[in-house]
Write an enzyme that holds these catalytic residues in place. Structure first.
Site, short mmCIF file in Angstrom:
data_model
loop_
_atom_site.label_atom_id
_atom_site.label_comp_id
_atom_site.label_asym_id
_atom_site.label_seq_id
_atom_site.Cartn_x
_atom_site.Cartn_y
_atom_site.Cartn_z
N VAL A 134 -1.48 5.81 2.42
CA VAL A 134 -2.55 5.10 2.39
C VAL A 134 -2.66 4.11 3.60
CG1 VAL A 134 -4.42 3.72 1.29
CG2 VAL A 134 -3.14 5.30 0.06
N ARG B 40 -6.29 5.66 -7.60
CA ARG B 40 -6.18 7.22 -7.71
C ARG B 40 -6.22 7.81 -8.96
NH1 ARG B 40 -1.03 7.86 -4.18
NH2 ARG B 40 -1.29 10.09 -4.63
N LEU C 114 0.91 -1.20 0.06
CA LEU C 114 0.00 0.00 0.06
C LEU C 114 1.06 1.09 0.04
CD1 LEU C 114 -2.80 -0.52 2.82
CD2 LEU C 114 -3.03 -0.32 0.26
N ASP C 115 0.50 2.28 -0.77
CA ASP C 115 1.17 3.66 -0.49
C ASP C 115 1.42 4.11 0.87
OD1 ASP C 115 1.36 3.69 -3.51
OD2 ASP C 115 -0.29 4.79 -3.53
N LYS C 116 2.44 4.78 1.06
CA LYS C 116 3.01 5.04 2.27
C LYS C 116 1.68 6.05 3.11
CE LYS C 116 6.71 6.75 5.04
NZ LYS C 116 8.07 7.03 5.03
#
Length: 194
Positions: A47, A144, A43-45
């Site tokens: 998120v 996104r 997961l993106d940092k």
């Protein structure tokens, strides 16, 4: 960090916003549970949400195979600007500019372009709308960029068109479902901003 489940093979947690899912979260899980921790997905940092980690090499291989076969179902909650249609099944070609760490929807295949597919349904509409998204592919920044490219950037996602004052994209990994040891396992949690 909240641990939803753990046994000798897997650990399921809620990743906080701000921790790196491939280094910082495994280090924290190792501190809390002991033993080895193997990342399976990311997961993106900026998120947060539900993630599963392996605690053995054998479990890591099994979970990785489930991801590759599309048998690990990942769902997300997102708050988007505007009101998208009630539901959708979107397939796009995505190209990542690694230098800028930004992803773009493109019309024609070329080097590095990957297919991306998601389904969503509208949960609550308004100036900002709540959607639940099921990923069929796990591309970088996929949710996104696919919403932004249709005029519905995520609230707080300044990289992809949001102009509000939030400091992070309003995106949360809310549910992971996968077969495990003869039964279907489902882990679910929701963000406090929902």
């Amino acid at each position: 960090m909240t641990i939803l489940y753990s046994d000798r093979d897997i650990a399921v947690c809620i990743k906080p916003v701000g921790l790196d899912s491939e280094a910082e979260v495994p280090a924290k899980l190792k501190e809390l549970l002991g033993g080895e921790i193997y990342p399976i997905h990311r997961l993106d940092k900026n998120v947060g949400g539900v993630m599963v980690y392996a605690r053995t090499k054998q479990a890591a291989a099994t979970l990785s195979r489930l991801v590759q076969e599309g048998r690990m179902v990942k769902e997300y909650i997102a708050l988007v600007h505007g009101t998208p249609p009630e539901s959708g099944d979107w397939e796009d070609l995505l190209w990542k500019d690694s230098r800028k760490n930004k992803v773009f929807v493109v019309k024609r295949p070329r080097g590095g372009v990957k297919k991306a597919r998601l389904e969503y349904r509208l949960l609550k509409s308004g100036d900002d709308s709540l959607v639940r998204v099921r990923l069929h592919t796990g591309r970088s920044h996929q949710i996104r960029v696919q919403f932004s490219s249709r005029g519905f950037p995520l609230v707080g996602d300044h990289k992809y068109g949001s102009r509000d004052t939030k400091t992070a994209p309003m995106l949360f990994s809310c549910c992971i479902t996968f077969p495990w040891k003869g039964s279907e396992r489902r882990f679910e949690a929701f963000p406090d901003w929902m």
